[in-house]
Design an enzyme around this catalytic site. Structure first.
Site, PDB file in Angstrom:
ATOM      1  N   GLY A   1       0.907  -1.142  -0.082  1.00 17.59           N
ATOM      2  CA  GLY A   1      -0.116   0.008   0.084  1.00 17.59           C
ATOM      3  C   GLY A   1       0.798   1.302  -0.028  1.00 17.59           C
ATOM      4  O   GLY A   1       0.308   2.255  -0.485  1.00 17.59           O
TER       5      GLY A   1
ATOM      6  N   ARG B   1       5.984 -12.526   1.239  1.00 11.94           N
ATOM      7  CA  ARG B   1       5.603 -12.737   2.653  1.00 11.94           C
ATOM      8  C   ARG B   1       4.490 -13.836   2.703  1.00 11.94           C
ATOM      9  O   ARG B   1       4.030 -14.092   1.509  1.00 11.94           O
ATOM     10  CB  ARG B   1       5.328 -11.645   3.191  1.00 11.94           C
ATOM     11  CG  ARG B   1       4.391 -10.448   3.021  1.00 11.94           C
ATOM     12  CD  ARG B   1       4.619  -9.544   2.089  1.00 11.94           C
ATOM     13  NE  ARG B   1       5.430  -8.430   1.899  1.00 11.94           N
ATOM     14  CZ  ARG B   1       5.581  -7.318   2.606  1.00 11.94           C
ATOM     15  NH1 ARG B   1       4.773  -7.322   3.781  1.00 11.94           N
ATOM     16  NH2 ARG B   1       6.321  -6.556   2.730  1.00 11.94           N
TER      17      ARG B   1
ATOM     18  N   ASP C   1       0.876 -10.790   6.738  1.00 15.56           N
ATOM     19  CA  ASP C   1       1.400 -10.026   5.574  1.00 15.56           C
ATOM     20  C   ASP C   1       2.527  -9.475   5.895  1.00 15.56           C
ATOM     21  O   ASP C   1       3.353  -8.794   5.059  1.00 15.56           O
ATOM     22  CB  ASP C   1       0.295  -8.944   5.500  1.00 15.56           C
ATOM     23  CG  ASP C   1      -0.149  -8.071   6.501  1.00 15.56           C
ATOM     24  OD1 ASP C   1      -0.609  -8.833   7.226  1.00 15.56           O
ATOM     25  OD2 ASP C   1       0.016  -6.964   6.295  1.00 15.56           O
ATOM     26  N   ASN C   2       3.076  -9.488   7.502  1.00 12.51           N
ATOM     27  CA  ASN C   2       4.438  -9.184   7.830  1.00 12.51           C
ATOM     28  C   ASN C   2       5.418 -10.087   8.117  1.00 12.51           C
ATOM     29  O   ASN C   2       6.364  -9.940   8.789  1.00 12.51           O
ATOM     30  CB  ASN C   2       4.018  -8.254   8.958  1.00 12.51           C
ATOM     31  CG  ASN C   2       3.320  -6.885   8.888  1.00 12.51           C
ATOM     32  OD1 ASN C   2       3.238  -6.530   7.536  1.00 12.51           O
ATOM     33  ND2 ASN C   2       2.626  -6.413   9.736  1.00 12.51           N
TER      34      ASN C   2
ATOM     35  N   ASP D   1       9.000  -4.933   7.815  1.00 16.21           N
ATOM     36  CA  ASP D   1       7.907  -3.975   7.972  1.00 16.21           C
ATOM     37  C   ASP D   1       7.973  -3.517   9.634  1.00 16.21           C
ATOM     38  O   ASP D   1       7.389  -4.066  10.408  1.00 16.21           O
ATOM     39  CB  ASP D   1       6.608  -4.603   8.017  1.00 16.21           C
ATOM     40  CG  ASP D   1       6.358  -4.991   6.480  1.00 16.21           C
ATOM     41  OD1 ASP D   1       7.043  -4.344   5.623  1.00 16.21           O
ATOM     42  OD2 ASP D   1       5.518  -5.504   6.101  1.00 16.21           O
TER      43      ASP D   1
END
Length: 520
Positions: free
Chosen positions: A102, A199, A269-270, A279
Site C-alpha cells: 500500500g 511474505r 502479511d508481515n 515491516d
C-alpha cells in the site's frame, strides 16, 4: 551511477493487466505496475555505506543528483518497471483479504557479488493496494525503520536492510494515535533492500482465491530464486520448502527473544518467506523484562503480539502458510510433522539461547530450572533486560554474595527490592555460581562469550524518539550518531556510555516511547 539490474519478479510472474493506478482487487497476478509519486523538494538525510557497497555503488554515487532522484522516486531508471506486490494476510487473527504494497514500490533488482537484492521505496505514493491511504510515509516512522533495520543486522538478527533515508519535501497528514488529532508532518522515504519482500500473505491470497495455477507459479519462482538447493518443483521440494521457512521463522524469533525485540504487528502479511524481520512499524525494545509487553496501541487490550507470545504467533502464522500451500502438497501429515517439529525446536533452541546468555557451555539437566527461576526473578521488580544481562558477565562465581550489586544498575527503582526479593536473588546467584563451577572455561572467556550475545546497545524507544524530535527541528545529526553507535552493539564503546542507560522517566508514558500505533 551504474547498477547491474537483473529483474526477475516482474518478468517471470504474472502481472496485473490493468495499468491505471486505481484502488482495486487484483486477481490472477502477483503484482501491479506502478510509478513512484514525484516529490516536491527531496533531500537525502542519510545513506548506509555498507548497503551502497552491497549494491555496487560508491559514496560518490550517493552524492549524485541521479541517486537522489532515483531513491526518492523522482526518476525511474531506464529499462526498469517499478511495481507493487499483491498479497493478503491474517491481521490480529482474522483474514483481511487483499492487502498488498500500500505504500511500498519495488524499483528493480540488482545483482552484485553473486547476491541479488530487491530495491524498494517505502512512502513513495499510492498503489492499487493503498485502500483508503495515501501511500506516503512520515519522517518519524521512516527514521525508526531506517535505524532499526540496520541495527538489527549488526545485532545478528535476520532482517531486511535499508539503503537511504530522505525527506520528500511534502507535508503528510497523519493521526498518530488514531484519536482524531490529525496533524501535518514531514514526509519521508526509506529505500528498503532485501533478497525478497515475499511474505506469507503472498501465497495466502492466491490460495484464498483458489487460484492454484498462480500459486504454483509463485512457489516455483520462490524455490528457483531463493531455495534453489531444493531442486525442481515437486511435492517433496514443496514440503522441504515449507520446512525451511518454518526453521528460518523460528530462528528469527529466537533472535528477537534474545535481544528483547518486540515486532508489535506479526500479521501474516508481515512475515517474510525468507525468515527476515520485515515491516518495522510499531516495534519496540523490551526495557522492563515483561513477557506481557507489546508496543502496539492497537494490540493493547488483547496483547496478541506481546513479547512472550511471539514464538506462538510464529507457529500460528506457519499454520496459515501451511493451509495456503496445501493445494500443492495435499499431505496434511507431512505439514503437521513440520509444525510439530517447530514446537520441539523452540524448546531446545530457546533453552540453548538462554544458556548462551548466561555463559553456559556444558549441558546440565538443571539449566531449565535455573533459567525459569531467573525469569521469575526478573519480573519481581522493574528490571532493564539489556543492562541486566550485559552486567551479568561481570559476575564471579567465587563472589556469589556480590551478584545483586553487580546488576543493581538494571533496577528502575531500587526501593522495590524488598528483603523478600533480595533473598530470592541471593538464592538464584548462589545457584548460578554453583552451576558455573561445572564449566571448564575461564571467567574471561565466559565474559567474552556472554558479551557476544548480550548487546550493550540496542535502539531503545526513547533513543529513536530523541532522533525524531531533533529531526523535526531540522537537526539530523543524532540519526548519524545512533547509526554509528548501533553498528557495534556488542562493543564497549566507552565514548558512548551515555546510551547504556535505562529508559528515562520522561519516556515512560510518552507516545513514541512506550506506545506506538501502526502509523508510527
Amino acid at each position: 551511477m551504474k547498477l547491474n539490474i537483473n529483474d526477475s519478479f516482474n518478468k517471470e510472474l504474472p502481472a496485473d493487466p490493468i495499468i491505471e493506478n486505481t484502488r482495486r482487487q487484483v486477481t490472477k497476478a502477483c503484482f501491479s505496475y506502478v510509478k513512484p509519486k514525484l516529490t516536491a523538494n527531496p533531500k537525502m538525510l542519510h545513506v548506509s555505506p555498507e548497503m551502497l557497497d552491497n549494491l555496487g555503488l560508491t559514496e560518490a554515487d550517493s552524492q549524485s543528483e541521479s541517486f537522489l532522484n532515483v531513491f526518492t522516486g523522482n526518476a525511474v531508471l531506464e529499462n526498469t518497471n517499478p511495481y507493487a506486490m499483491c498479497y493478503g494476510g491474517h491481521q490480529f487473527g482474522s483474514w483481511a483479504g487483499q492487502l498488498g504494497d500500500g505504500r511500498a514500490i519495488n524499483l528493480f533488482e540488482v545483482k552484485n557479488n553473486n547476491t541479488s537484492w530487491v530495491v524498494q521505496l517505502k512512502g513513495a505514493g499510492e498503489t492499487p493496494y493503498s485502500r483508503t491511504a495515501d501511500g506516503l510515509a512520515v519522517l518519524r516512522s521512516s527514521i525508526r525503520e531506517y535505524l532499526c533495520s540496520e541495527a538489527m543486522h549488526h545485532l545478528g538478527v535476520p532482517t531486511t536492510r535499508a539503503l537511504s533515508l530522505a525527506l520528500s519535501g511534502d507535508a503528510v497528514l497523519r493521526d498518530m494515535m488514531y484519536d482524531g488529532n490529525a496533524a501535518y508532518e514531514k514526509g519521508a522515504i526509506v529505500s528498503r533492500i532485501s533478497p525478497s519482500f515475499l511474505r506469507f500473505g503472498s501465497y495466502e491470497i492466491l490460495a484464498a482465491r483458489q487460484d492454484v495455477e498462480t500459486l504454483k507459479t509463485l512457489v516455483d519462482y520462490t524455490i528457483k530464486h531463493h531455495f534453489s538447493h531444493l531442486g525442481k518443483p515437486s511435492k517433496d521440494s514443496y514440503i522441504q520448502f515449507f520446512s525451511e521457512v518454518s526453521q528460518r521463522t523460528l530462528q528469527m524469533i529466537i533472535h528477537w527473544q534474545r535481544v528483547g525485540f518486540v515486532h508489535g504487528v506479526m500479521n501474516t502479511d508481515n512475515m517474510s518467506i525468507l525468515g527476515l524481520t520485515i515491516d518495522y512499524g510499531p516495534y519496540g525494545w523490551l526495557e522492563d523484562f515483561n513477557f506481557g509487553w507489546t508496543p502496539n496501541t492497537t494490540d493493547s487490550q488483547h496483547k496478541r503480539y506481546r513479547y512472550g507470545n511471539q514464538p506462538n504467533i510464529g507457529l500460528w502464522n506457519l499454520y496459515q502458510l501451511a493451509n495456503a500451500l496445501f493445494p500443492l502438497i495435499e499431505d496434511a501429515e507431512a505439514l503437521e510433522e513440520i509444525l510439530n517439529q517447530y514446537k520441539i525446536d523452540f524448546e531446545t533452541q530457546s533453552l540453548q539461547m538462554m544458556r548462551n546468555k548466561l555463559g553456559l557451555v556444558i549441558d546440565d539437566d538443571l539449566d531449565a530450572q535455573l533459567i525459569q527461576q531467573l525469569e521469575d526473578n526478573l519480573q519481581l521488580s522493574e528490571t532493564d533486560m539489556t543492562i541486566f544481562f550485559r552486567s551479568l558477565s561481570d559476575f564471579k562465581k567465587e563472589n556469589a554474595s556480590e551478584g545483586l550489586d553487580i546488576v543493581a544498575n538494571s533496577f528502575y527503582d531500587p526501593t522495590e527490592i524488598s528483603d523478600v526479593i533480595r533473598q530470592k536473588w541471593n538464592l538464584w546467584f548462589a545457584h548460578y555460581a554453583s552451576r558455573l563451577k561445572k564449566e571448564q572455561s575461564s571467567e574471561a572467556v565466559r565474559k567474552e562469550q556472554m558479551n557476544a550475545v548480550n548487546p550493550k546497545y540496542v535502539l531503545r524507544n526513547y533513543m529513536s524518539q530523541l532522533a525524531i524530535d531533533a529531526a523535526d527541528k531540522g537537526d539530523y545529526s543524532l540519526i548519524d550518531e545512533l547509526f554509528q553507535l548501533l553498528k557495534q552493539p556488542y562493543a564497549e564503546q566507552p565514548q558512548n556510555k551515555k546510551w547504556f542507560a535505562k529508559r528515562p522517566d520522561w519516556a515512560r508514558h510518552k507516545a513514541g516511547c512506550s506506545m506506538l500505533s501502526c502509523s508510527s
